[in-house]
Design a protein around this motif. Structure first.
Motif, PDB file in Angstrom:
ATOM      1  N   PRO A  69       0.131 -10.465  15.344  1.00 48.27           N
ATOM      2  CA  PRO A  69      -0.328  -9.260  16.036  1.00 48.27           C
ATOM      3  C   PRO A  69      -1.150  -8.358  15.121  1.00 48.27           C
ATOM      4  O   PRO A  69      -1.129  -8.527  13.904  1.00 48.27           O
ATOM      5  N   GLN A 117     -14.211  -9.261   8.791  1.00 50.00           N
ATOM      6  CA  GLN A 117     -13.828  -8.977  10.172  1.00 50.00           C
ATOM      7  C   GLN A 117     -14.880  -8.091  10.846  1.00 50.00           C
ATOM      8  O   GLN A 117     -15.260  -8.323  11.980  1.00 50.00           O
ATOM      9  N   GLY A 153      -2.205  -5.589  12.720  1.00 54.94           N
ATOM     10  CA  GLY A 153      -1.439  -4.891  11.696  1.00 54.94           C
ATOM     11  C   GLY A 153      -0.395  -5.764  11.027  1.00 54.94           C
ATOM     12  O   GLY A 153       0.397  -5.294  10.221  1.00 54.94           O
ATOM     13  N   GLY A 211      -0.887  -7.985   8.816  1.00 51.00           N
ATOM     14  CA  GLY A 211      -1.197  -8.193   7.406  1.00 51.00           C
ATOM     15  C   GLY A 211      -2.131  -9.363   7.146  1.00 51.00           C
ATOM     16  O   GLY A 211      -2.266  -9.816   6.011  1.00 51.00           O
ATOM     17  N   LYS A 212      -2.823  -9.830   8.179  1.00 54.50           N
ATOM     18  CA  LYS A 212      -3.693 -10.993   8.035  1.00 54.50           C
ATOM     19  C   LYS A 212      -4.905 -10.688   7.156  1.00 54.50           C
ATOM     20  O   LYS A 212      -5.212 -11.426   6.211  1.00 54.50           O
ATOM     21  N   THR A 215      -5.235  -8.271   5.089  1.00 56.51           N
ATOM     22  CA  THR A 215      -4.749  -7.983   3.736  1.00 56.51           C
ATOM     23  C   THR A 215      -4.561  -9.278   2.951  1.00 56.51           C
ATOM     24  O   THR A 215      -4.962  -9.380   1.788  1.00 56.51           O
ATOM     25  N   PHE A 263       0.885  -1.165   0.000  1.00 57.88           N
ATOM     26  CA  PHE A 263       0.000   0.000   0.000  1.00 57.88           C
ATOM     27  C   PHE A 263       0.916   1.207   0.000  1.00 57.88           C
ATOM     28  O   PHE A 263       1.428   1.590   1.046  1.00 57.88           O
ATOM     29  N   LEU A 285       4.021   1.054   2.167  1.00 62.41           N
ATOM     30  CA  LEU A 285       3.851   0.049   3.219  1.00 62.41           C
ATOM     31  C   LEU A 285       3.808  -1.363   2.643  1.00 62.41           C
ATOM     32  O   LEU A 285       3.028  -1.650   1.736  1.00 62.41           O
TER      33      LEU A 285
HETATM   34  N1  LIG Z   1      -6.674  -0.733   2.020  1.00 60.56           N
HETATM   35  C1  LIG Z   1      -5.545  -0.361   2.678  1.00 60.56           C
HETATM   36  N2  LIG Z   1      -4.860   0.745   2.323  1.00 60.56           N
HETATM   37  C2  LIG Z   1      -3.731   1.102   2.957  1.00 60.56           C
HETATM   38  N3  LIG Z   1      -3.186   0.417   3.978  1.00 60.56           N
HETATM   39  C3  LIG Z   1      -3.814  -0.698   4.385  1.00 60.56           C
HETATM   40  C4  LIG Z   1      -5.028  -1.146   3.766  1.00 60.56           C
HETATM   41  N4  LIG Z   1      -5.430  -2.285   4.381  1.00 60.56           N
HETATM   42  C5  LIG Z   1      -4.517  -2.529   5.341  1.00 60.56           C
HETATM   43  N5  LIG Z   1      -3.551  -1.590   5.350  1.00 60.56           N
HETATM   44  C6  LIG Z   1      -2.379  -1.568   6.235  1.00 60.56           C
HETATM   45  O1  LIG Z   1      -1.718  -2.801   6.078  1.00 60.56           O
HETATM   46  C7  LIG Z   1      -1.247  -3.263   7.331  1.00 60.56           C
HETATM   47  C8  LIG Z   1      -1.816  -4.627   7.623  1.00 60.56           C
HETATM   48  O2  LIG Z   1      -3.182  -4.488   7.929  1.00 60.56           O
HETATM   49  P1  LIG Z   1      -4.179  -5.714   8.108  1.00 60.56           P
HETATM   50  O3  LIG Z   1      -3.979  -6.656   6.989  1.00 60.56           O
HETATM   51  O4  LIG Z   1      -5.531  -5.189   8.326  1.00 60.56           O
HETATM   52  O5  LIG Z   1      -3.622  -6.342   9.468  1.00 60.56           O
HETATM   53  P2  LIG Z   1      -4.269  -7.421  10.435  1.00 60.56           P
HETATM   54  O6  LIG Z   1      -5.531  -7.929   9.817  1.00 60.56           O
HETATM   55  O7  LIG Z   1      -3.234  -8.458  10.590  1.00 60.56           O
HETATM   56  O8  LIG Z   1      -4.529  -6.704  11.734  1.00 60.56           O
HETATM   57  C9  LIG Z   1      -1.629  -2.229   8.364  1.00 60.56           C
HETATM   58  O9  LIG Z   1      -0.527  -1.398   8.584  1.00 60.56           O
HETATM   59  C10 LIG Z   1      -2.752  -1.471   7.702  1.00 60.56           C
HETATM   60  O10 LIG Z   1      -2.796  -0.157   8.146  1.00 60.56           O
END
Ligand SMILES: Nc1ncnc2c1ncn2[C@@H]1O[C@H](COP(=O)(O)OP(=O)(O)O)[C@@H](O)[C@H]1O
Ligand SMILES: [Mg+2]
Lengths: 257, 323
Positions: free
Chosen positions: A37, A85, A39, A41-42, A44, A13, A16
């Motif tokens: 933990p 989620q 954030g 990336g699960k 995602t 992203f 990131l």
């Molecule tokens: N659509 C998005 N756009 C930008 N950043 C994202 C998006 N979705 C998730 N992120 C970022 O990607 C990282 C992983 O997020 P996420 O997959 O939701 O983690 P988890 O589900 O493990 O808690 C985080 O830093 C989050 O802020």
């Protein structure tokens, strides 16, 4: 051949790196858990697998076919059905109607069928109604059948989301933190439902925070940390894995953050 | 969190509140058929609007999208029927069906790119569609006779049966409306209708269950257009004269008022709304200069005290807590 193969999946992203070269496969009939933990990336990873967006690199194969890059509904039609989620119920529909929508994938008929309402269409409707009752019975929501979905208490909303996904007769079910926000009793009944679904032949991949829950239901576990897969193995192996202990217990993060 | 008792117990219902609309509707019809021409006209307009709103309700109430451009399709139906029947001697019912098909195709072509837009953009695009159609009906005078309007449109007929009088025309309109409502009822309770209502609830979840969201939105847009076209055709025959102003933005405002006032997302709502909005101003003629004020006060009162429209109000009166 594994049912689901995640091959070198990377998702960025902007700057990131949410998923970094993730690889694993899920065997038919198993329960596969992804932990890590907040954030890590699960979600995602789930979004990439279910088609909410395409991976920046790598690919996902389901039943031997590359599915990454395909629209969500196509992937669902192929048998890979997900829950969210944050609960995404059809609020204006009743509990029973929510489940009936779930049958979309395994039924047929559009505008013309609706207008003509031929005997075959009516039979299909009766089948949907009967199967809906069975599913509601299975997850224990029979007494709520005619209630508007948004009037359900939270725990039952989560159950309904699982029930609706079951109606689609998925080959594989993706559950994103299904036990989040549930009390002990509700978590217990959810675990039973998940195990029984799995016993009926549905492969399951789930994200979860509740470690006792994971250790109990999962056959295999993959651990994500900062977008990378740091470990994979059976619950026993994961419990004893030095990197996992370091990532969780050694750091400030607990398993149940 | 709502307690289980509240959810699972149905309050004792007031049965009259549920059959009230049907009884009143029947009353309106009986009154119309035993009255003079003016009442027949008002009820005829209400029925035509009822048809338009039933279609719009499919797109807005069930599928949960917004269209400010239904007047475009009503205009297509109206002008289409007028031109076909007057210049080409086409049978009115045939013209009605032909224009419905044509409007549906236009909706398909216009909707395909438009429905990829979300929220406000979609609303803006549909609004533009209405404006463009209005401009065309004004400017393309060879075809539409512009501001002069199109007159001499024959009354409805089916084969040898000619609907000569206003009451006969009203009867034909009611038959078409009944068919339209029947179709809406069937669609609503079908696999297709459930999928549309699911899209209104959550596009993400609908997609995850295998529902092709964009395609279903497009189909329900086409359905709404086909209804609007039929309403437009009926209007042309019923009045015998059409001009661009008939299909201006007033029509959009009018149909929205009917939808929200009657109860969007229900079958009876659009019909109730159409009757109330058509009849209320007539009942208030006695107020003379204050007619508009009285009308608006009443509308506001209904929207404040019955935010889910008349149907919602009746539902709560009859102890029905769910939609
Ligand atoms: N659509 C998005 N756009 C930008 N950043 C994202 C998006 N979705 C998730 N992120 C970022 O990607 C990282 C992983 O997020 P996420 O997959 O939701 O983690 P988890 O589900 O493990 O808690 C985080 O830093 C989050 O802020
Ligand atoms: Mg997450």
């Amino acid at each position: 051949m594994s049912l689901l193969e995640v091959r070198n999946v990377t998702k960025r992203f902007g700057g990131l790196l949410a998923n970094d070269s993730i690889e694993f496969s899920v065997e038919t009939g198993t329960i596969f858990a992804v932990i890590g933990p907040n954030g890590a990336g699960k979600t995602t990873l789930f979004n990439t697998v279910a088609g909410a967006f395409a991976p920046s690199q790598g690919e996902v194969a389901f039943r031997g076919q590359i599915i990454s890059g395909q629209p969500v509904h196509k992937i669902a039609q192929a048998g890979l059905v997900r829950t969210y989620q944050l609960v995404q119920l059809f609020k204006t529909l009743t509990v029973a109607e929510n489940v009936m929508v779930g049958f979309h994938r395994v039924t047929s008929g559009g505008v013309l069928a609706a207008l003509l309402r031929k005997p075959s269409t009516q039979r299909q409707e009766r089948m949907i109604e009967a199967r809906t009752r069975e599913i509601l019975e299975f997850v224990g929501l029979t007494h709520r059948a005619d209630v508007a979905a948004d009037l359900l208490p939270y725990g039952e909303q989560r159950l309904l989301e699982v029930a609706r996904a079951l109606a689609a007769s998925p080959t594989m079910l993706l559950l994103d933190e299904p036990a989040a926000g549930l009390n002990t009793e509700e978590t217990e009944s959810l675990a039973r439902v998940i195990q029984r679904v799995n016993e009926s032949g549905v492969t399951i991949m789930l994200i979860e925070h509740d470690m006792s829950f994971i250790m109990r239901v999962a056959h295999r576990i993959a651990v994500l940390d900062f977008g990378r897969k740091i470990a994979e193995g059976t619950p026993e192996e994961i419990r004893a894995h030095p990197d996992v202990i370091a990532a969780y217990l050694g750091g400030t993060e607990g398993f149940d953050d | 969190m709502t307690s289980p008792d509240i959810i699972s117990t149905k309050a004792p219902g007031l049965a009259w509140a549920r059959i009230l609309p049907a009884v009143l509707g029947l009353g309106v019809l009986v009154y119309a058929f035993t009255s003079n021409g003016y009442v027949v006209t008002v009820v005829g307009f209400a029925a035509i609007y009822g048809l338009l709103c039933t279609g719009l309700n499919f797109f807005m109430g069930f599928t949960g999208q917004a269209s400010f451009g239904q007047n475009a399709f009503a205009a297509l139906g109206s002008y289409g029927s007028a031109i076909l029947c007057t210049d080409y001697n086409v049978e009115p019912v045939l013209a009605l069906v032909m224009t419905m098909v044509f409007s549906g195709l236009v909706a398909l072509v216009v909707g395909y790119p438009t429905l990829r837009l979300r929220g406000h953009y979609l609303a803006m695009a549909t609004f533009a569609l209405g404006l463009i159609t209005y401009e065309i009906s004004v400017e393309w005078t060879d075809l539409t006779q512009g501001y002069m309007g199109y007159s001499g449109i024959p009354p409805l007929s089916l084969g040898p049966f000619q609907a000569q009088t206003d009451k006969q025309q009203l009867a034909v309109i009611l038959v078409v409306l009944a068919l339209g409502v029947l179709a809406a009822v069937r669609l609503r309770g079908s696999r297709f209708g459930r999928a549309c209502r699911a899209i209104a609830g959550s596009e993400a979840a609908a997609g995850a269950l295998g529902i092709p969201v964009a395609r279903y939105k497009l189909i329900s847009f086409v359905i709404a257009a086909v209804y609007a076209s039929a309403a437009g055709s009926l209007f042309a025959h019923f009045v015998g004269f059409i001009s661009p102003e008939v299909f201006g933005t007033t029509m959009v405002v009018q149909s929205f008022t009917m939808l929200y006032l009657g109860g969007i997302g229900t079958i009876a709502g659009p019909l109730i709304g159409a009757v109330v909005v058509s009849v209320l101003p007539e009942l208030m003629r006695g107020l003379k200069d204050y007619q508009n004020i009285g009308y608006l006060v009443l509308l506001l009162a209904i929207l404040i005290y019955a935010p889910k429209g008349v149907v919602g109000l009746l539902d709560s009166l009859s102890g029905k807590w769910r939609r």
